[in-house]
Design an enzyme around this catalytic site. Structure first.
Site, mmCIF file in Angstrom:
data_model
loop_
_atom_site.group_PDB
_atom_site.id
_atom_site.type_symbol
_atom_site.label_atom_id
_atom_site.label_comp_id
_atom_site.label_asym_id
_atom_site.label_seq_id
_atom_site.Cartn_x
_atom_site.Cartn_y
_atom_site.Cartn_z
ATOM 1 N N ARG A 31 1.016 -1.311 -0.085
ATOM 2 C CA ARG A 31 -0.366 0.172 -0.089
ATOM 3 C C ARG A 31 0.863 1.118 -0.076
ATOM 4 O O ARG A 31 1.427 1.274 1.282
ATOM 5 C CB ARG A 31 -1.013 -0.321 1.466
ATOM 6 C CG ARG A 31 -1.465 0.938 1.149
ATOM 7 C CD ARG A 31 -2.964 1.356 3.016
ATOM 8 N NE ARG A 31 -2.859 2.036 3.223
ATOM 9 C CZ ARG A 31 -2.781 2.717 4.037
ATOM 10 N NH1 ARG A 31 -1.133 2.955 4.752
ATOM 11 N NH2 ARG A 31 -3.596 4.647 5.310
ATOM 12 N N ARG A 72 -9.565 18.414 8.398
ATOM 13 C CA ARG A 72 -8.748 18.663 9.683
ATOM 14 C C ARG A 72 -8.471 20.783 9.935
ATOM 15 O O ARG A 72 -8.850 21.018 9.395
ATOM 16 C CB ARG A 72 -6.950 18.718 9.117
ATOM 17 C CG ARG A 72 -6.537 17.448 9.055
ATOM 18 C CD ARG A 72 -5.324 16.946 8.368
ATOM 19 N NE ARG A 72 -4.544 15.487 8.113
ATOM 20 C CZ ARG A 72 -4.780 14.462 9.268
ATOM 21 N NH1 ARG A 72 -4.981 15.087 10.767
ATOM 22 N NH2 ARG A 72 -4.071 13.379 8.768
ATOM 23 N N LYS A 219 -13.234 2.214 0.649
ATOM 24 C CA LYS A 219 -13.132 2.431 2.473
ATOM 25 C C LYS A 219 -14.469 3.191 3.132
ATOM 26 O O LYS A 219 -14.283 3.556 2.959
ATOM 27 C CB LYS A 219 -11.717 3.282 2.256
ATOM 28 C CG LYS A 219 -10.929 2.707 1.978
ATOM 29 C CD LYS A 219 -9.595 4.126 1.624
ATOM 30 C CE LYS A 219 -9.442 4.164 3.583
ATOM 31 N NZ LYS A 219 -7.562 5.113 3.299
ATOM 32 N N THR A 277 -6.615 -0.859 10.238
ATOM 33 C CA THR A 277 -6.923 -0.057 11.260
ATOM 34 C C THR A 277 -5.934 -0.553 12.629
ATOM 35 O O THR A 277 -6.808 -1.792 13.428
ATOM 36 C CB THR A 277 -7.135 1.035 11.649
ATOM 37 O OG1 THR A 277 -8.346 1.394 9.946
ATOM 38 C CG2 THR A 277 -7.208 2.109 12.844
#
Length: 470
Positions: A31, A72, A219, A277
């Site tokens: 990845r 963010r 995802k 994760t």
């Protein structure tokens, strides 16, 4: 081992030696995280992986993970804020710092600020710091109240659990990165923060316009994506249970059952699924995992995942190769237990003929105690359908297409093999493979699936299941 391992490449693993060691440990999918760079950063690495693919004579899959619209906060006026429960702050766009004399959190995403309402929950610092919106202020700012003690630093992610986010999954950066990645030869792309089936279609159009056909991974990181799972499954190729952001969006106690339901839906649809994760996060700094992590990895395998993904563990950890070896051992032990259980491989009512052909082949392999299943598959679909039935036997997928071989690295229990293209008939190709492969010995039974055309006709997909004795 049937469960596949995805390793994220970073400073701890981007050398020829480490990549070689990871391949030898069993990694077949690497990845590349485009949240931390662009194509120029990965160009040399992609070339190196292709060299190793040739050296090891095995298909290696390069997965491009696009950054998506990660929300963010901006740069704080201090290094950090030390916060206590009930402390109040201002969240707002640049220029609204002085609407109230409180600590200020800059956030310049107008599409999100316009949707905020009093009472909304906001989560910062990857779920550690929850806030509640208490008042709307001038200049598009809001007063928010801290609900926990904690520390806040600049550039932390912001989430709005349970609230629809009106942002496309693909940003302009993502679209450029995808085009650049396709030019460099990536084999799959992962879309971050997918919410609807329409998000997938944007990426699909770019891929087709580039003259490529690579699998798309959706995802699941938002509640909307889980709600829309069935529609997303219709158009995507692979699903990733991205538990980091999903665990921020959804209450943590719901996450284990949510993971199981997603995996079950993917298995039912015949689509590969990845669990990601914090699988072995403690191994970033420790040579062995915790007992809880070991159980977590095993449970993902028992749930029916096709792939397990490592992130920080292999990208920046001190023990990337050891981590892969531990994950391999855990998965192998979990698979032994998996096969001890009674499992129903029967397709659900309404599934298509190819699903029942795959079921018949797996049932036949079980009854005659076949050594393996061998399928000839131009597109890889037949191999994926066999994989979805989770047979005891490995599935040897014979395909003339190297891109398909790399895509099949995502499918549980599938080993892709090259074919003798000088042989025209698909069934004969499969039989020749069994006869010449050192994997099989005299007397072994193998179940073959292939497309057998009428005399003088062309193959139109799998229509034959055969028990072959070597």
């Amino acid at each position: 081992m049937r469960t596949k391992i995805i390793a994220t490449i970073g400073p701890a693993s981007n050398s020829r030696q480490k990549l070689s060691e990871l391949i030898e440990a069993g990694v077949r999918i690497f990845r590349l995280n485009f949240s931390h760079g662009d194509a120029t950063m990965f160009e040399g690495l992609i070339a190196l992986i292709r060299e190793l693919e040739t050296e090891y004579e095995t298909p290696i899959t390069i997965l491009q993970d696009l950054s998506g619209p990660k929300m963010r906060i901006g740069q704080l006026s201090e290094d950090s804020y030390t916060l206590k429960k009930h402390d109040r702050l201002v969240l707002g766009p640049s220029g609204s710092e002085h609407v109230r004399q409180l600590p200020f959190i800059p956030f310049d995403v107008p599409e999100i600020m316009e949707t905020l309402e009093i009472g909304d929950k906001i989560v910062l610092a990857d779920g550690v710091l929850p806030f509640r919106v208490t008042e709307k202020l001038d200049l598009g700012a809001f007063e928010i109240e801290c609900r926990n003690d904690g520390f806040l630093t600049s550039r932390k992610g912001l989430a709005l659990p349970g609230k629809p986010i009106n942002l496309p999954a693909m940003t302009e950066k993502d679209q450029k990165d995808l085009r650049d990645g396709l030019r460099l030869g990536v084999d799959a792309c992962a879309l971050s923060f997918v919410q609807t089936a329409a998000d997938i279609e944007v990426a699909r159009k770019i891929i087709l316009e580039s003259g490529k056909n690579i699998p798309i991974i959706a995802k699941l990181e938002r509640q909307n994506s889980v709600t829309n799972l069935e529609a997303i499954l219709e158009v995507t190729d692979i699903i990733m249970v991205a538990r980091g952001d999903l665990g921020v969006e959804c209450p943590l106690p719901q996450l284990p059952a949510m993971q199981k339901r997603i995996i079950e839906a993917c298995n039912r649809a015949g689509k590969p699924v990845i669990v990601a994760t914090q699988m072995l996060l403690s191994m970033v700094n420790n040579p062995v995992p915790t007992r809880a992590e070991t159980t977590d990895v095993a449970n993902a395998v028992l749930d029916g995942t096709d792939c397990l993904m490592l992130s920080e563990e292999t990208a920046m950890g001190n023990y990337p190769v050891q981590t892969v070896k531990y994950m391999t051992n855990i998965a192998q032990e979990a698979e032994k237990y998996y096969f001890e259980q009674e499992r129903d491989m029967t397709p659900s009512k309404g599934q298509a003929t190819p699903d029942f052909l795959a079921y018949s082949a797996c049932l036949m392999a079980e009854k005659v105690e076949a050594k393996a299943l061998v399928c000839h598959s131009n597109s890889g679909t037949s191999a994926r359908l066999l994989s979805a039935r989770r047979p005891n036997q490995l599935v040897h997928a014979l395909t003339p297409n190297e891109n398909v071989r790399r895509a099949l690295n995502f499918s549980w229990g599938v080993v892709s093999d090259p074919i003798d293209k000088s042989i025209e008939a698909h069934l004969q190709r499969a039989e020749t493979f069994v006869e010449t492969s050192p994997e099989f010995h005299a007397g072994d039974r193998v179940v073959i699936t292939a497309g057998q055309p009428k005399p003088g006709g062309q193959a139109r997909g799998t229509n034959l299941v055969k028990i072959y004795h070597k």
